[in-house]
Design a protein around this motif. Structure first.
Motif, PDB file in Angstrom:
ATOM      1  N   GLU A  15     -20.695  67.575   6.841  1.00 37.68           N
ATOM      2  CA  GLU A  15     -20.297  66.257   7.322  1.00 37.68           C
ATOM      3  C   GLU A  15     -20.856  65.170   6.416  1.00 37.68           C
ATOM      4  OE1 GLU A  15     -21.006  63.253  11.100  1.00 37.68           O
ATOM      5  OE2 GLU A  15     -21.503  65.374  11.331  1.00 37.68           O
ATOM      6  N   VAL A  16     -20.009  64.195   6.098  1.00 39.33           N
ATOM      7  CA  VAL A  16     -20.422  63.035   5.313  1.00 39.33           C
ATOM      8  C   VAL A  16     -19.731  61.811   5.893  1.00 39.33           C
ATOM      9  CG1 VAL A  16     -20.403  61.942   3.043  1.00 39.33           C
ATOM     10  CG2 VAL A  16     -20.675  64.422   3.204  1.00 39.33           C
ATOM     11  N   ASP A  17     -20.509  60.797   6.240  1.00 36.75           N
ATOM     12  CA  ASP A  17     -19.990  59.519   6.745  1.00 36.75           C
ATOM     13  C   ASP A  17     -19.010  59.683   7.904  1.00 36.75           C
ATOM     14  OD1 ASP A  17     -21.507  58.128   4.862  1.00 36.75           O
ATOM     15  OD2 ASP A  17     -19.899  58.194   3.366  1.00 36.75           O
ATOM     16  N   GLY A  18     -19.322  60.583   8.828  1.00 35.11           N
ATOM     17  CA  GLY A  18     -18.496  60.749  10.020  1.00 35.11           C
ATOM     18  C   GLY A  18     -17.291  61.663   9.858  1.00 35.11           C
ATOM     19  N   PHE A  19     -17.068  62.182   8.672  1.00 35.89           N
ATOM     20  CA  PHE A  19     -15.962  63.119   8.420  1.00 35.89           C
ATOM     21  C   PHE A  19     -16.519  64.519   8.223  1.00 35.89           C
ATOM     22  CE2 PHE A  19     -13.712  59.264   7.262  1.00 35.89           C
ATOM     23  CZ  PHE A  19     -12.406  59.528   7.639  1.00 35.89           C
ATOM     24  N   ASP A  20     -15.863  65.509   8.816  1.00 28.95           N
ATOM     25  CA  ASP A  20     -16.161  66.907   8.528  1.00 28.95           C
ATOM     26  C   ASP A  20     -15.272  67.322   7.368  1.00 28.95           C
ATOM     27  OD1 ASP A  20     -18.104  67.695  10.487  1.00 28.95           O
ATOM     28  OD2 ASP A  20     -16.542  67.524  11.998  1.00 28.95           O
ATOM     29  N   TYR A  21     -15.839  68.043   6.424  1.00 25.16           N
ATOM     30  CA  TYR A  21     -15.116  68.487   5.229  1.00 25.16           C
ATOM     31  C   TYR A  21     -14.944  69.997   5.259  1.00 25.16           C
ATOM     32  CZ  TYR A  21     -15.619  63.949   2.944  1.00 25.16           C
ATOM     33  OH  TYR A  21     -15.525  62.619   2.624  1.00 25.16           O
ATOM     34  N   ARG A  22     -13.723  70.430   4.944  1.00 23.20           N
ATOM     35  CA  ARG A  22     -13.420  71.849   4.815  1.00 23.20           C
ATOM     36  C   ARG A  22     -12.644  72.067   3.523  1.00 23.20           C
ATOM     37  NH1 ARG A  22     -13.531  70.714   9.954  1.00 23.20           N
ATOM     38  NH2 ARG A  22     -14.432  72.180  11.422  1.00 23.20           N
ATOM     39  N   LEU A  23     -12.898  73.182   2.897  1.00 25.09           N
ATOM     40  CA  LEU A  23     -12.109  73.598   1.745  1.00 25.09           C
ATOM     41  C   LEU A  23     -11.123  74.635   2.252  1.00 25.09           C
ATOM     42  CD1 LEU A  23     -11.572  73.613  -1.323  1.00 25.09           C
ATOM     43  CD2 LEU A  23     -13.221  75.486  -1.458  1.00 25.09           C
TER      44      LEU A  23
END
Length: 131
Positions: A110-118
C-alpha cells in the motif's frame, strides 16, 4: 520441424482503493481482496489496450443495486487515461480468462491509500493445424 511459438507475458499494475464515502465491514474488505485477486483481473483483460500499463480502480456503492461498483481507469505509461469502464460486481463474478496467471501475480503493498498489485497475463499463441 515446427518453429517454437513464443509465449508473451503482459504485466499490468492494478491500483485499488475504496471511495471515501463507501464504508465496508471487515468481511466486506476481505471480500474485496478476493475480487481484486480472482475476479477483476480476468474481467478487465478484454478491455486492455496495447498501451495500457495500469488500471486504477475505485470501489463505490452502486446506486441501483447497492452492491459494489468498480470504476476502472485504464492508463498509459505517462499516467494519461485511455478509457474508463464501470464493472458491476455481478458482471465480473466467475469471469474466466485463460491468460490470467494468478500464481504469477502478486500483492505489492500500500502507498498513499492505494493497494498495488502486479497482474501477470500469459498469452500463448494459438496453433493452427494444417491438413
Amino acid at each position: 520441424m515446427a518453429a517454437a511459438r513464443q509465449v508473451i507475458e503482459r504485466r499490468i499494475i492494478l491500483r485499488t482503493r475504496v471511495a471515501d464515502d463507501y464504508q465496508l465491514t471487515k468481511i466486506g474488505l476481505k471480500h474485496l481482496q478476493h475480487v481484486f485477486t480472482v475476479w477483476l483481473p480476468p474481467a478487465i483483460f478484454d478491455d486492455l489496450t496495447d498501451d495500457t500499463v495500469g488500471v486504477d480502480v475505485v470501489v463505490r456503492k452502486g446506486h441501483a443495486s447497492g452492491r459494489s461498483v468498480y470504476n476502472a481507469y485504464f492508463v498509459r505509461e505517462d499516467s494519461s487515461v485511455i478509457k474508463v469502464t464501470d464493472y458491476d460486481e455481478d458482471r465480473i463474478t466467475g469471469k474466466v480468462c485463460k491468460s490470467y496467471d494468478l500464481r504469477g501475480s502478486e500483492y505489492l503493498g500500500e502507498v498513499d491509500g492505494f493497494d498495488y498489485r502486479l497482474l501477470l497475463y500469459t498469452i500463448r499463441p494459438t496453433t493452427k493445424t494444417r491438413r
